[in-house]
Motif scaffolding. Sequence first.
Motif, PDB file in Angstrom:
ATOM      1  N   ALA A   1       3.284  52.205  26.738  1.00  0.00           N
ATOM      2  CA  ALA A   1       2.284  52.110  25.755  1.00  0.00           C
ATOM      3  C   ALA A   1       1.298  53.324  25.954  1.00  0.00           C
ATOM      4  O   ALA A   1       1.644  54.034  26.948  1.00  0.00           O
ATOM      5  CB  ALA A   1       1.592  50.952  25.996  1.00  0.00           C
ATOM      6  N   HIS A   2       0.475  53.377  25.447  1.00  0.00           N
ATOM      7  CA  HIS A   2      -0.507  54.561  25.571  1.00  0.00           C
ATOM      8  C   HIS A   2      -1.045  54.575  26.839  1.00  0.00           C
ATOM      9  O   HIS A   2      -1.842  53.699  27.263  1.00  0.00           O
ATOM     10  CB  HIS A   2      -1.882  54.402  24.586  1.00  0.00           C
ATOM     11  N   TYR A   3      -0.666  55.647  27.659  1.00  0.00           N
ATOM     12  CA  TYR A   3      -1.001  55.810  29.215  1.00  0.00           C
ATOM     13  C   TYR A   3      -0.625  54.514  30.034  1.00  0.00           C
ATOM     14  O   TYR A   3      -1.436  54.250  30.934  1.00  0.00           O
ATOM     15  CB  TYR A   3      -2.505  56.177  29.368  1.00  0.00           C
ATOM     16  N   GLN A   4       0.625  53.995  29.784  1.00  0.00           N
ATOM     17  CA  GLN A   4       1.018  52.837  30.859  1.00  0.00           C
ATOM     18  C   GLN A   4       2.493  53.491  31.012  1.00  0.00           C
ATOM     19  O   GLN A   4       3.287  53.766  30.382  1.00  0.00           O
ATOM     20  CB  GLN A   4       1.182  51.704  30.370  1.00  0.00           C
ATOM     21  N   TYR A   5       2.712  53.391  32.526  1.00  0.00           N
ATOM     22  CA  TYR A   5       3.781  53.975  32.947  1.00  0.00           C
ATOM     23  C   TYR A   5       4.596  53.042  33.825  1.00  0.00           C
ATOM     24  O   TYR A   5       4.105  52.228  34.618  1.00  0.00           O
ATOM     25  CB  TYR A   5       3.620  55.303  33.848  1.00  0.00           C
ATOM     26  N   ARG A   6       5.829  53.288  33.841  1.00  0.00           N
ATOM     27  CA  ARG A   6       6.789  52.401  34.711  1.00  0.00           C
ATOM     28  C   ARG A   6       8.210  53.278  34.934  1.00  0.00           C
ATOM     29  O   ARG A   6       8.423  54.439  34.284  1.00  0.00           O
ATOM     30  CB  ARG A   6       7.328  51.248  33.901  1.00  0.00           C
ATOM     31  N   LEU A   7       8.865  52.814  35.920  1.00  0.00           N
ATOM     32  CA  LEU A   7      10.050  53.447  36.510  1.00  0.00           C
ATOM     33  C   LEU A   7      11.028  53.301  35.615  1.00  0.00           C
ATOM     34  O   LEU A   7      11.122  52.089  35.114  1.00  0.00           O
ATOM     35  CB  LEU A   7      10.128  53.064  37.996  1.00  0.00           C
TER      36      LEU A   7
END
Length: 100
Positions: free
Chosen positions: A68-74
């Motif tokens: 999502a906007h500025y949410q990160y995951r591997l």
Amino acid sequence: MVMRDLNIGTKVGLALLNDRWYALVLSNLGTEAVDFMVLRRRVRGLSTLKLLTVLAKMQQLGLISEEAHYQYRLTATGAELGQSLAELEAWGDRMIVGMR
């Protein structure tokens, strides 16, 4: 066959893990999305601009995704590299204990 140099894949992997910011970001992300500001607090000593640069490079390499906007995951590839980093850390810990 005599090996005179590392292959390109080894060089890429070592270059990435040798940069502490990439390794720290990798270690602080998982398969669940993490907000940028949470990640920023977890990885101390890194400027906001440098963190954004590291995240962009990791996205380019397919190691993380922006959920999502500025949410990160591997990604699956990032999780695989994270597992390799954890195994390298465990090996290093065993070596340190063995040297005592």
